[in-house]
Scaffold this motif. Sequence first.
Motif, short mmCIF file in Angstrom:
data_model
loop_
_atom_site.label_atom_id
_atom_site.label_comp_id
_atom_site.label_asym_id
_atom_site.label_seq_id
_atom_site.Cartn_x
_atom_site.Cartn_y
_atom_site.Cartn_z
N LEU A 145 3.76 1.62 -1.22
CA LEU A 145 4.43 1.82 -2.51
C LEU A 145 3.43 2.26 -3.60
CD1 LEU A 145 6.79 -1.26 -2.49
CD2 LEU A 145 7.52 1.14 -2.58
N LEU A 146 2.18 2.01 -3.32
CA LEU A 146 1.15 2.21 -4.34
C LEU A 146 1.11 3.62 -4.94
CD1 LEU A 146 -0.87 0.35 -5.72
CD2 LEU A 146 -2.59 1.14 -4.08
N PRO A 147 1.12 4.68 -4.13
CA PRO A 147 1.03 6.03 -4.73
C PRO A 147 2.08 6.27 -5.80
CG PRO A 147 0.76 6.18 -2.38
CD PRO A 147 1.11 4.75 -2.67
N ARG A 150 3.64 4.01 -7.56
CA ARG A 150 3.38 3.14 -8.73
C ARG A 150 2.23 3.68 -9.57
NH1 ARG A 150 2.87 -2.86 -6.50
NH2 ARG A 150 3.32 -3.46 -8.65
N LEU A 155 0.82 -1.22 0.00
CA LEU A 155 0.00 0.00 0.00
C LEU A 155 0.85 1.26 0.00
CD1 LEU A 155 -3.01 -0.51 2.43
CD2 LEU A 155 -3.08 0.51 0.15
#
Lengths: 423, 201
Positions: free
Chosen positions: A45-47, A49, A43
């Motif tokens: 890392l999501l922004p 990505r 989560l």
Amino acid sequence: MNCEAYQALLTSCLDREPTPEEAAQLSAHEAECPECRALRESLELLPDRLAGLREDVPPMPADLHQRWTLMLEEKPMENKQTRKPARRRQLAGILAAAAALVFIVGGTLMTRDDLPSRTKTNAASKESAGVTVSNASSYGNGVYASSARGYEAPAEAMVMDDYDTAAFYEEDMEAEEAAAFDADDDGGAAEERETKLIRNVSLTIVSRDFDNSLESLKNLAEGGWISYSSVTAGSNGLRTAWLTLRIPAEAVDAYLSGTEALGRITRMEETTRDVTDSYYDTASRLESQKALLARYQQLVAQAEDMSDLLVLENAMSEAQRQIDSYTASLRSTDSKVRYATVEISLREEKEQERLQTTELSLGERIGAAISVGWTALADFLEDALVFLVAALPFLILAGAVIACAVIVQRRRKARKAKEEKAE
Amino acid sequence: MTEDLLRRARAGDSRSFEMLVTTHEQTVWRVCWQMLGNSEDAADALQQTMLRAWQGIGSFRGEATLGTWLYRIAVSVCLDALRRRKARPQVSMDQLREEDGFDPPSREAGPEQALEQKEDREAVREALNSLSDEQRVPLTLFAVDQRPYEEIAELLSLPVGTVKSRISRGRMQLAKILRENGNYPGAAASKRVKGGPIHEL
């Protein structure tokens, strides 16, 4: 705290800072659950990505700029359009309404004479009238067109006249030759020529005293005869008589002046055709055929064998045929010259109708106009209702067909969707 | 100068309008593509956006910047398109993307790293596309286009709270999908399970 509760809490903390208490709960679960720890890492890392997807957009198609700028030119901005489907639906609605209107108005107007009308004409009165005139308002200039059935006989006669003339003109060339030929035999023919005129008169008389006027019109034709006569009754109960009279040429003017006393003459047409040339052409052809026939008869007397006789026989019968036809044509022309054709339509009018020609004030005219318009509308609506009732079976049929089509369409769509789903 | 162009555009001069909006064309293109996922639909949406803007330029009051105004129109056009897409089920977003045949070249780093980046983006895109429009659209606007909550709420005509919760749930869902597919940055793409997206854990 289980994984589910952990994930719910973590989700709720995504758009805000967790309280110290919540933070402690989260890290407590993470310490014992590697799965959830990995989820949290994912989560976090999501922004980045997701932001990386910004790079992922392909370049704009090269012609797109041109496409939309061209489109603007085609669609001026005044033309404020709502969403397309709504507009289309609106258009469809308007079209449907227009179609319905055309159907009702057109259908009513086209069938109002065939469908039961308010005034019922029974068979007996129809017979006595001879012919029913379909539209009472078509007097005056339209009389011939609207009463074609009643007028068949004289119309045919007129056509015949035209044929005769055409035949005369067609043979003009030959006739000239024949005349030249005749001139050798009979030099004095030209001086005996007498002008041949065919006169046709057509008039409309409006009379309040219909019966007497009709009687007088017939009686006045002394020395001539009535070649056609009929009386028709309009839907308003007023009668019209159609007369074709043959009047001696010299008596026509006297006859016409006599008709003036019988009513108002609302229309009068007169044609005079000069048939002198063609008449004498035909006459001289007749003479030459007669001369030819006489010559053949002499030859028959001198004939020596059968084949000569046969040839002569044929030639003679042909000459006789020509003589008969020329004689008939001359006789018919003679008759037309001697007796002029007078066509009269005698129209009955009511007392009130006469009064209407007196001057009306603007107020009266407006009042009359309102009542006329209102009556016309009421009549039309009544006719429309009758028409719709008459059209009902068709409408029901059409409705059923459309309903079937819609159902089939829907089913097909549903099946398609199902198939797609299955795929 | 912009004022002048705006005045002329309002008077019906399409050239002036073109000069005004062309600077924002790329932004509109991006948002259309992000929301619709393929070039064909995005191109239609861009055209529709420009048309609506042109026909509505008279109502542009200059309260927002022209860019924001166009962005709003674009989002609204795309939402309409998505609604229509939902109304008549067609091919999925993934299929559309495959048909699109787009293979973005990477501008950074060496070929190996570029390939890895590309693989990762594809994995994220695929996961994102497997979300419902309800979650995907606000999440895309928020995380890809980096729009603030308030603006997204306005664009989608939703309360800010709803937007926030949809985004959060979308993020969680996305993280789960990516975890489940065994895909995280740096992991070899071969580990990823090919096949339909997994919605549930």
